[in-house]
Design a protein around this motif. Structure first.
Motif, mmCIF file in Angstrom:
data_model
loop_
_atom_site.group_PDB
_atom_site.id
_atom_site.type_symbol
_atom_site.label_atom_id
_atom_site.label_comp_id
_atom_site.label_asym_id
_atom_site.label_seq_id
_atom_site.Cartn_x
_atom_site.Cartn_y
_atom_site.Cartn_z
ATOM 1 N N ALA A 46 5.661 -9.013 13.178
ATOM 2 C CA ALA A 46 4.864 -8.193 12.270
ATOM 3 C C ALA A 46 5.619 -7.869 10.974
ATOM 4 N N VAL A 47 6.979 -7.830 11.010
ATOM 5 C CA VAL A 47 7.768 -7.511 9.811
ATOM 6 C C VAL A 47 7.573 -8.595 8.753
ATOM 7 N N SER A 48 7.757 -9.854 9.143
ATOM 8 C CA SER A 48 7.606 -10.940 8.169
ATOM 9 C C SER A 48 6.169 -11.035 7.671
ATOM 10 N N ASP A 69 1.286 -0.610 4.328
ATOM 11 C CA ASP A 69 2.128 -1.083 5.433
ATOM 12 C C ASP A 69 3.539 -1.392 4.957
ATOM 13 N N MET A 70 3.643 -1.981 3.752
ATOM 14 C CA MET A 70 4.968 -2.310 3.227
ATOM 15 C C MET A 70 5.750 -1.045 2.914
ATOM 16 N N ALA A 71 5.066 -0.044 2.403
ATOM 17 C CA ALA A 71 5.742 1.223 2.099
ATOM 18 C C ALA A 71 6.278 1.857 3.375
ATOM 19 N N MET A 72 5.490 1.838 4.453
ATOM 20 C CA MET A 72 5.947 2.381 5.722
ATOM 21 C C MET A 72 7.137 1.592 6.250
ATOM 22 N N LEU A 73 7.106 0.256 6.075
ATOM 23 C CA LEU A 73 8.219 -0.568 6.549
ATOM 24 C C LEU A 73 9.504 -0.231 5.788
ATOM 25 N N LEU A 74 9.413 -0.055 4.472
ATOM 26 C CA LEU A 74 10.600 0.278 3.684
ATOM 27 C C LEU A 74 11.143 1.649 4.062
ATOM 28 N N THR A 75 10.245 2.572 4.383
ATOM 29 C CA THR A 75 10.679 3.914 4.779
ATOM 30 C C THR A 75 11.387 3.892 6.130
ATOM 31 N N LYS A 76 10.857 3.165 7.069
ATOM 32 C CA LYS A 76 11.406 3.123 8.430
ATOM 33 C C LYS A 76 12.640 2.240 8.531
ATOM 34 N N SER A 77 12.828 1.334 7.563
ATOM 35 C CA SER A 77 13.933 0.362 7.660
ATOM 36 C C SER A 77 14.769 0.393 6.384
#
Length: 443
Positions: A46-48, A69-77
């Protein structure tokens, strides 16, 4: 009461589907076991996909769209890094790329989807490379530095890949193809079932076609045929016994009749002769039944009016002696039917004798012949209750146990009519009494 059984087609289809599902699960487990390493780490697919969805081309360059979704990914990672490149030379880089992968950046557009799994914490070397097709172009993304998933991710990915690509089509194909295959394979069963439903006990040689059913069902058909053979042997033995018994009764009945005739007249002699006549009638009716079952069909065109008049003339003395009147109505022209003269004469005689016995000793016995091959015998007695009308044709059944009837006459009439392809019914006569109505095929 008929209880419908479970469908073999549905049971087999569902069991095959369950078996295929279990086989697929076992295959997934075996494949996962062969690929998995408990020390390895995996980047979630799901990341890629999130990164690829957020990439847009603007002003001749790649950039990240304002994607939730990308914003949440950057926040969590916070340690996320990735490099994106398309085959048109556009390039986007984010985060700190490990030195070991720096040389991959230039060659990224020529690399296909792949993964690298590090085996020791903190798993900084774990990397995933994904490719996406869009608008005639291909975008390549190399990503790492995200929270890692364990072996369960690999199991889920394999299950998803094999499940809807192999498992689902296989189950659907089973649910569609198996019923069709079973229906084709069991087509002969329907034919054999129809044969079984058409078996007439009078046809002692009737057998089912065992070659029409699958090999697994042939023992059942052969067992049924064996049961039919044993049943036919039992009926033949019964017929021989009844015939022999009736023949053997003739001699002592004749001797007893001669001795009773020699007795002085009186009430006792009359009652004994009456009882003896009843016994002789039973013996003759048993012989009639056996002869009816064995004699070949000798059907011919005959005149029902002439037959009814002949029988009525023969039995008229008996009717009058019993206290009844006898009347006959028939067309002035012949009514042609197809039948056996002797057996139909016996049937009409039995109907008139039945009226003599059960009509109460008075009134009119009426014989009628109609143009459509219908023969009727009516009386003015008490009649037959509606609930008893089907049972009066049963052998040895009598409405009144004390009746002097034998209980075989009406059964013999029904058998004769059935052999002629006709039918017999009991109704109420006009003004009271019973009416027996026989319909015979016209010539």
């Amino acid at each position: 009461m008929h209880h419908p059984g479970k469908s073999l087609t549905k049971r087999l289809a569902w069991r095959l589907s369950v078996l295929q599902t279990l086989t697929l699960v076992a295959t997934i487990a075996a494949l996962t076991w062969s690929l998995i390493n408990a020390r390895a780490s995996y980047i979630d697919d799901a990341v890629s996909k999130t990164i690829l969805r957020s990439l847009v081309v603007e002003g001749g360059t790649l950039r990240l769209d304002d994607d939730r979704d990308m914003a949440m990914l950057l926040t969590k990672s916070p340690g996320l890094w990735f490099v994106a490149a398309d085959e048109q030379g556009r390039h986007l880089q984010y985060g700190h790329i490990p030195a070991a992968y720096a040389s991959f950046v230039a060659a990224l557009p020529s690399l296909e989807a792949s993964e690298i799994h590090s085996s020791e914490p903190p798993y900084v070397m774990t990397m995933r490379l994904a490719v996406d097709e869009r608008d005639g172009d291909r975008v390549h993304v190399m990503v790492g530095g995200v929270p890692l998933s364990g072996p369960a991710v690999l199991v889920a990915r394999i299950a998803f890949y094999l499940g809807w690509r192999i498992g689902l089509p296989l189950v659907l194909l089973t649910l569609i193809a198996v019923p069709w295959i079973i229906h084709r394979a069991m087509a002969g069963v329907g034919r054999v079932a129809r044969q079984a439903g058409e078996i007439d006990i009078a046809d002692r040689g009737a057998r089912l076609e065992d070659g029409a059913v699958p090999r697994e069902l042939q023992p059942l058909v052969r067992a049924f045929n064996t049961a039919l053979a044993r049943l036919a042997e039992g009926y033949d033995a019964r017929d021989r016994f009844l015939t022999d018994a009736a023949h053997e009764l003739r001699a002592p009945i004749a001797i007893l009749e001669a001795r009773l005739e020699a007795l002085p007249p009186g009430d006792s002699r009359t009652r004994l002769l009456t009882d003896l006549a009843r016994l002789a009638n039973i013996a003759e009716q048993l012989l009639d039944l056996q002869r009816l079952g064995r004699q070949p069909d000798t059907l011919s065109v005959l005149d029902l009016v002439a037959l009814a008049r002949e029988v009525s003339s023969d039995v008229a003395p008996l009717v009058l002696d019993a206290g009844y009147e006898l009347a006959m109505d028939a067309p002035d022209h012949p009514v042609k039917i197809v039948g056996d003269r002797l057996s139909l004469s016996r049937a009409l005689t039995n109907l008139i004798q039945n009226a003599i016995v059960h009509a109460g000793g008075k009134g009119l016995i009426h014989v009628e012949v109609h143009d459509d091959g219908v023969l009727q015998v009516s009386d003015q007695g008490p009649g037959i209750p509606r609930e008893e009308r089907a049972r009066v044709f049963t052998p040895f059944y009598r409405l009144q146990p004390s009746s002097v009837g034998t209980g075989l006459g009406l059964h013999l009439v029904q058998e004769i009519v059935a052999r002629h392809g006709g039918d017999i019914r009991v109704t109420d006569a006009p003004g009271g009494g019973a009416r027996f109505r026989i319909r015979l095929p016209s010539a």
